[in-house]
Design an enzyme around this catalytic site. Structure first.
Site, PDB file in Angstrom:
ATOM      1  N   GLY A 224       0.825  -1.197   0.000  1.00  0.00           N
ATOM      2  CA  GLY A 224       0.000   0.000   0.000  1.00  0.00           C
ATOM      3  C   GLY A 224       0.859   1.246   0.000  1.00  0.00           C
ATOM      4  N   SER A 225       0.308   2.330   0.491  1.00  0.00           N
ATOM      5  CA  SER A 225       1.025   3.607   0.490  1.00  0.00           C
ATOM      6  C   SER A 225       2.108   3.626   1.561  1.00  0.00           C
ATOM      7  CB  SER A 225       0.043   4.757   0.734  1.00  0.00           C
ATOM      8  OG  SER A 225      -0.446   4.725   2.066  1.00  0.00           O
ATOM      9  N   SER A 226       3.086   4.499   1.365  1.00  0.00           N
ATOM     10  CA  SER A 226       4.157   4.649   2.358  1.00  0.00           C
ATOM     11  C   SER A 226       3.600   5.141   3.685  1.00  0.00           C
ATOM     12  CB  SER A 226       5.221   5.624   1.840  1.00  0.00           C
ATOM     13  OG  SER A 226       5.879   5.100   0.708  1.00  0.00           O
TER      14      SER A 226
ATOM     15  N   VAL B  44       0.543   4.655   5.091  1.00  0.00           N
ATOM     16  CA  VAL B  44      -0.122   3.584   5.843  1.00  0.00           C
ATOM     17  C   VAL B  44       0.888   2.498   6.212  1.00  0.00           C
ATOM     18  CG1 VAL B  44      -1.949   1.846   5.805  1.00  0.00           C
ATOM     19  CG2 VAL B  44      -2.331   4.080   4.745  1.00  0.00           C
ATOM     20  N   GLY B  45       1.816   2.206   5.306  1.00  0.00           N
ATOM     21  CA  GLY B  45       2.830   1.188   5.580  1.00  0.00           C
ATOM     22  C   GLY B  45       3.656   1.510   6.809  1.00  0.00           C
TER      23      GLY B  45
ATOM     24  N   GLU C 213       5.792  -3.445   0.903  1.00  0.00           N
ATOM     25  CA  GLU C 213       5.870  -3.077  -0.510  1.00  0.00           C
ATOM     26  C   GLU C 213       5.045  -1.803  -0.670  1.00  0.00           C
ATOM     27  OE1 GLU C 213       7.791  -4.421  -2.573  1.00  0.00           O
ATOM     28  OE2 GLU C 213       8.212  -6.427  -1.801  1.00  0.00           O
TER      29      GLU C 213
END
Length: 544
Positions: free
Chosen positions: A280-282, A284-285, A302
């Protein structure tokens, strides 16, 4: 992000024609009102062949289908009409599923690895039997063109094949001991349960990267699919669990949930899950990583990409233009490996740009299930609105729209493929705008080009077009690209499954799929065995 079949690449390039008609070609049906689709329509008959109905329980728990959470609609991004409904998981469903999965893990990890590989082989065969239907579903629900949808399912099949071979090669090392009558060796054992949280843009391929490897390594899998692609989550789960059932294995070996952030947070917090793979997005990650780290779990991330293609003055320009088209327009710019920045040597800048503008104006936009379509819709209405906001920001920061830059008025989420001339130092260039927007910029030297490539927070994929060996080896060396994927004379996207997939910096540092990525899904133990009668100590220590 995905390894497409030869058919897909041929399909993509054969539909682009050079001509003097400098206009976007759009299927007329998307410029006129579209009748509301329903599950009963003829176009949806194939869904029954993969076990889907008008309303579907959205979680597979302890060998049974259920869903006590909200009812959500799966929406066709080509017209924003409902395809079918799914019942999401409740927190009670999640807890029941995890308890059963924990018990199943005790059984699965004791089955010999080659036997686990046989189960994965059967999963691959089940996918082959439904390749066309699953590929069509990916295209329908996500919005990518049919060739890419089929290619995505094919990638899971390829991962199954890879994992079957791997199941006989989970090898440890024998290490010479400095002590007489001692042996040192490494043992690789299953972690137990692997949590997999996937994104909408590759709603089943990323599951394949993780689940195929996790299963042969002896782990059970807990999967939370993307909230906007529940039908793919359900259809994939039915195929996988059908194989488990036919082999009299606990269905809880593969547990899946349709759901939103609540289920994702539960996975991140759950101490029963030693490894969480998140795509997902940086932004949220990072939150997922912090949550997992707080309980000393492991994360496999990822995240976002901001990928560049560099075209040197000696490059094959025709090859470069074809590659840029696929890298920037494929999947409507919604791959993590999409080319977002194009760096052109000043001596060939105008030549490359002119050819690129011609092919862009021949891109067919429309129904992703139609044969000649190259650009389908963005996945959601929100994605389309984000595209519009992004274009306004680009203009406010000095970006010049060379082509595209607008949404297409229709019931779907269609936008024009866009090329923007902009400075590499503009703030917007540092961010990932998830759509078919390509930034172009000039450079003078290889050193300058590499600096621009490395100047963004993300570090997923990169590529250079050149024929000079000294440039190639500089590019792939320690002073070259800082990305996890470093290509030469090919696009930034379309990775093969044999290599480890992942990136550096804000992309998260994770590695999935091939090479030795399997080691992340296992627990390594260093074992020292004394088969003698004495107790010599390491480093020659004498302790009484």
């Amino acid at each position: 992000m995905i390894s497409l079949s030869l058919y897909c690449l041929q399909s993509f390039h054969s539909c682009v024609r050079l001509s003097s008609k400098l206009q976007f070609t759009i299927f007329p049906r998307y410029l006129s009102p579209i009748r509301k689709m329903s599950f009963a329509k003829k176009e949806y008959e194939f869904l029954k062949e993969i076990g889907l109905g008008p309303r579907n329980p959205g979680c597979y728990v302890n060998g049974a289908w259920k869903g006590n959470g909200p009812v959500v609609s799966s929406v066709n991004p080509a017209n924003n009409q409902t395809i079918a409904e799914a019942l999401e998981a409740s927190t009670q469903d999640y807890e029941e599923g995890m308890q059963a999965c924990s018990e199943a893990a005790k059984i699965w990890m004791q089955i010999p690895a080659p036997k686990r590989g046989e189960i994965v082989r059967q999963i691959g065969d089940a996918l082959r039997a439904k390749l066309q239907q699953l590929g069509r579903l990916v295209s329908l629900e996500m919005g990518k063109i049919l060739a890419e949808g089929i290619g995505e399912v094919q990638e899971i099949i390829d991962m199954c094949d890879f994992a079957v071979g791997l199941s006989r090669q989970l090898n440890g090392s024998i290490i010479p001991s400095e002590r007489p009558n001692h042996m040192m060796l490494e043992m690789w054992n299953p972690l137990g349960i692997v949590g997999v949280i996937t994104a909408f843009n590759f709603p089943c391929a990323v599951l394949g990267w993780n689940a195929c490897i996790a299963l042969v390594c002896g782990n059970c899998v807990v999967w939370k699919g993307a909230p906007t692609t529940p039908l793919i989550t359900i259809a994939m789960t039915k195929l996988v669990t059908g194989v488990l059932e036919s082999n009299n294995l606990p269905g809880a070996i593969f547990t899946s949930f349709c759901g939103g952030a609540e289920i994702g947070q539960a996975i991140a917090k759950d101490t029963r899950i030693p490894l969480v793979s998140f795509t997902g997005s940086s932004k949220v990650g990072l939150m997922v990583q912090q949550t997992v780290n707080e309980r000393y779990g492991k994360c496999l991330l990822e995240l976002s990409g901001n990928n560049a293609i560099i075209v040197m003055d000696d490059a094959d320009i025709q090859l470069a233009v074809r590659s840029v088209l696929f890298a920037a327009v494929g999947t409507a710019g919604q791959r993590c490996t999409t080319c977002r920045r194009l760096l052109l040597h000043e001596s060939i800048y105008q030549r490359v740009l002119e050819q690129l503008l011609v092919v862009y104006k021949q891109v067919k936009i429309g129904d992703p299930l139609e044969k000649d379509t190259l650009l389908g819709p963005l996945h959601t209405r929100a994605s389309r609105e984000n595209f519009e906001r992004g274009i306004e920001i680009i203009k406010s920061q000095g970006g010049k729209i060379l082509i595209g830059g607008s949404v297409i008025e229709s019931e779907g989420n269609f936008v024009q493929p866009t090329i923007v001339e902009i400075s590499p130092t503009a703030d917007v260039v540092k961010e990932e705008l998830f759509g078919p927007v390509l930034y172009v910029m000039k450079f003078q030297t290889l050193k300058e080009a590499i600096e621009i490539n490395n100047s963004v927070p993300q570090g997923l994929s990169s590529s250079i077009f050149t024929r000079k060996p000294e440039v190639i080896f500089k590019w792939i060396g320690p002073q070259g690209s800082d990305c996890g994927i470093v290509n030469v004379n090919i696009p930034t996207n379309g990775a093969e499954i044999g290599g480890a997939f992942g990136g550096e910096k804000a992309t998260g540092g994770g590695r999935e799929a091939g090479s030795d990525s399997w080691k992340q899904y296992m627990r390594r133990s260093t074992c020292t065995i004394n088969y003698g009668n004495e107790l010599p100590l390491a480093q020659g220590i004498n302790f009484g």
